[in-house]
Design a protein around this motif. Sequence first.
Motif, mmCIF file in Angstrom:
data_model
loop_
_atom_site.group_PDB
_atom_site.id
_atom_site.type_symbol
_atom_site.label_atom_id
_atom_site.label_comp_id
_atom_site.label_asym_id
_atom_site.label_seq_id
_atom_site.Cartn_x
_atom_site.Cartn_y
_atom_site.Cartn_z
ATOM 1 N N ALA A 116 0.822 -1.215 0.000
ATOM 2 C CA ALA A 116 0.000 0.000 0.000
ATOM 3 C C ALA A 116 0.858 1.269 0.000
ATOM 4 C CB ALA A 116 -0.922 -0.002 1.224
ATOM 5 N N GLY A 117 2.190 1.093 -0.012
ATOM 6 C CA GLY A 117 3.071 2.255 -0.073
ATOM 7 C C GLY A 117 3.391 2.875 1.274
ATOM 8 N N VAL A 118 3.083 2.163 2.357
ATOM 9 C CA VAL A 118 3.398 2.662 3.693
ATOM 10 C C VAL A 118 4.831 2.271 4.037
ATOM 11 C CG1 VAL A 118 2.835 2.532 6.150
ATOM 12 C CG2 VAL A 118 0.996 2.551 4.443
ATOM 13 N N SER A 119 5.641 3.250 4.439
ATOM 14 C CA SER A 119 7.023 2.994 4.844
ATOM 15 C C SER A 119 7.079 2.849 6.360
ATOM 16 C CB SER A 119 7.931 4.162 4.431
ATOM 17 O OG SER A 119 7.881 4.381 3.043
ATOM 18 N N SER A 120 7.472 1.674 6.838
ATOM 19 C CA SER A 120 7.703 1.472 8.267
ATOM 20 C C SER A 120 9.209 1.493 8.486
ATOM 21 C CB SER A 120 7.153 0.128 8.733
ATOM 22 O OG SER A 120 5.742 0.108 8.612
ATOM 23 N N VAL A 121 9.682 2.421 9.335
ATOM 24 C CA VAL A 121 11.104 2.566 9.610
ATOM 25 C C VAL A 121 11.349 2.189 11.064
ATOM 26 C CG1 VAL A 121 13.054 4.166 9.632
ATOM 27 C CG2 VAL A 121 11.218 4.461 7.933
ATOM 28 N N SER A 122 12.271 1.250 11.293
ATOM 29 C CA SER A 122 12.590 0.780 12.635
ATOM 30 C C SER A 122 14.083 0.918 12.880
ATOM 31 C CB SER A 122 12.192 -0.687 12.796
ATOM 32 O OG SER A 122 10.801 -0.855 12.537
ATOM 33 N N VAL A 123 14.446 1.399 14.080
ATOM 34 C CA VAL A 123 15.857 1.582 14.420
ATOM 35 C C VAL A 123 16.270 0.481 15.388
ATOM 36 C CG1 VAL A 123 17.582 3.146 15.377
ATOM 37 C CG2 VAL A 123 15.658 4.070 14.073
ATOM 38 N N PHE A 124 17.285 -0.310 14.996
ATOM 39 C CA PHE A 124 17.784 -1.398 15.836
ATOM 40 C C PHE A 124 18.901 -0.919 16.742
ATOM 41 C CE2 PHE A 124 16.817 -3.481 11.596
ATOM 42 C CZ PHE A 124 15.488 -3.710 11.912
ATOM 43 N N ASP A 125 19.660 0.085 16.279
ATOM 44 C CA ASP A 125 20.801 0.580 17.041
ATOM 45 C C ASP A 125 21.154 1.960 16.501
ATOM 46 O OD1 ASP A 125 23.005 0.518 18.811
ATOM 47 O OD2 ASP A 125 24.324 -0.117 17.186
ATOM 48 N N GLY A 126 21.467 2.909 17.383
ATOM 49 C CA GLY A 126 21.887 4.234 16.930
ATOM 50 C C GLY A 126 20.711 5.152 16.645
ATOM 51 N N GLU A 127 20.856 6.016 15.635
ATOM 52 C CA GLU A 127 19.849 7.023 15.327
ATOM 53 C C GLU A 127 19.690 7.199 13.821
ATOM 54 O OE1 GLU A 127 20.454 10.141 19.036
ATOM 55 O OE2 GLU A 127 21.413 10.601 17.124
ATOM 56 N N VAL A 128 18.474 7.506 13.403
ATOM 57 C CA VAL A 128 18.211 7.922 12.026
ATOM 58 C C VAL A 128 17.285 9.129 12.061
ATOM 59 C CG1 VAL A 128 18.423 5.587 11.063
ATOM 60 C CG2 VAL A 128 16.171 6.471 11.601
ATOM 61 N N GLU A 129 17.348 9.915 10.992
ATOM 62 C CA GLU A 129 16.404 11.005 10.822
ATOM 63 C C GLU A 129 15.446 10.607 9.708
ATOM 64 O OE1 GLU A 129 17.252 15.555 10.718
ATOM 65 O OE2 GLU A 129 17.237 14.844 8.635
#
Length: 174
Positions: A116-129
């Motif tokens: 459906a075009g949904v982006s799920s972003v998960s952080v395992f370690d550290g940081e993302v923007e």
Amino acid sequence: AVDPPVDDSLVAGGLATVAQAVDVQWIGSPLRAGQRLPAQTLRFDSGVVRLLFDDGVEVTLEGPAEYEILAAGRTRLQSGVLAANVPPGAEGFTVETPTAEVVDLGTSFGIDLTDAGVSSVSVFDGEVEVAALGSEQKRLLREGDSVQIGADQVINDTDIEIERFEKLWPVASG
């Protein structure tokens, strides 16, 4: 001393190497382990592919997937599941999706792009923007954080679903 950025046009033979391909059903010409990749789009129906970028970034993809290598440190995930491990010195590695831009700040993270075009972003370690494309919304995510960005371009908190990325870890760890 910090080396100046490398001009991609001067680098012969590509931006990344296929480190591993497990049970991959390629769409188009098959790629093999050890093959160098210039800017291009990878498409495959099934299996797991691990790429090693020249700056040390490791990206593991699970099919069905479409993934585009745009330039050094810049890629686009059009479909599929991705896990990335970004070593010190390679911060700034960016993955675009149809709804978001994910900029790594030195970490490991995953992106699950639904049909459906949904982006799920998960952080395992550290940081993302994470920035929602088409809006001014940005969020800094830390270890254990997970968000979803849909077509509405709103960043919503969600529970991290580690099991979504479990197939990638045996390959990602070599």
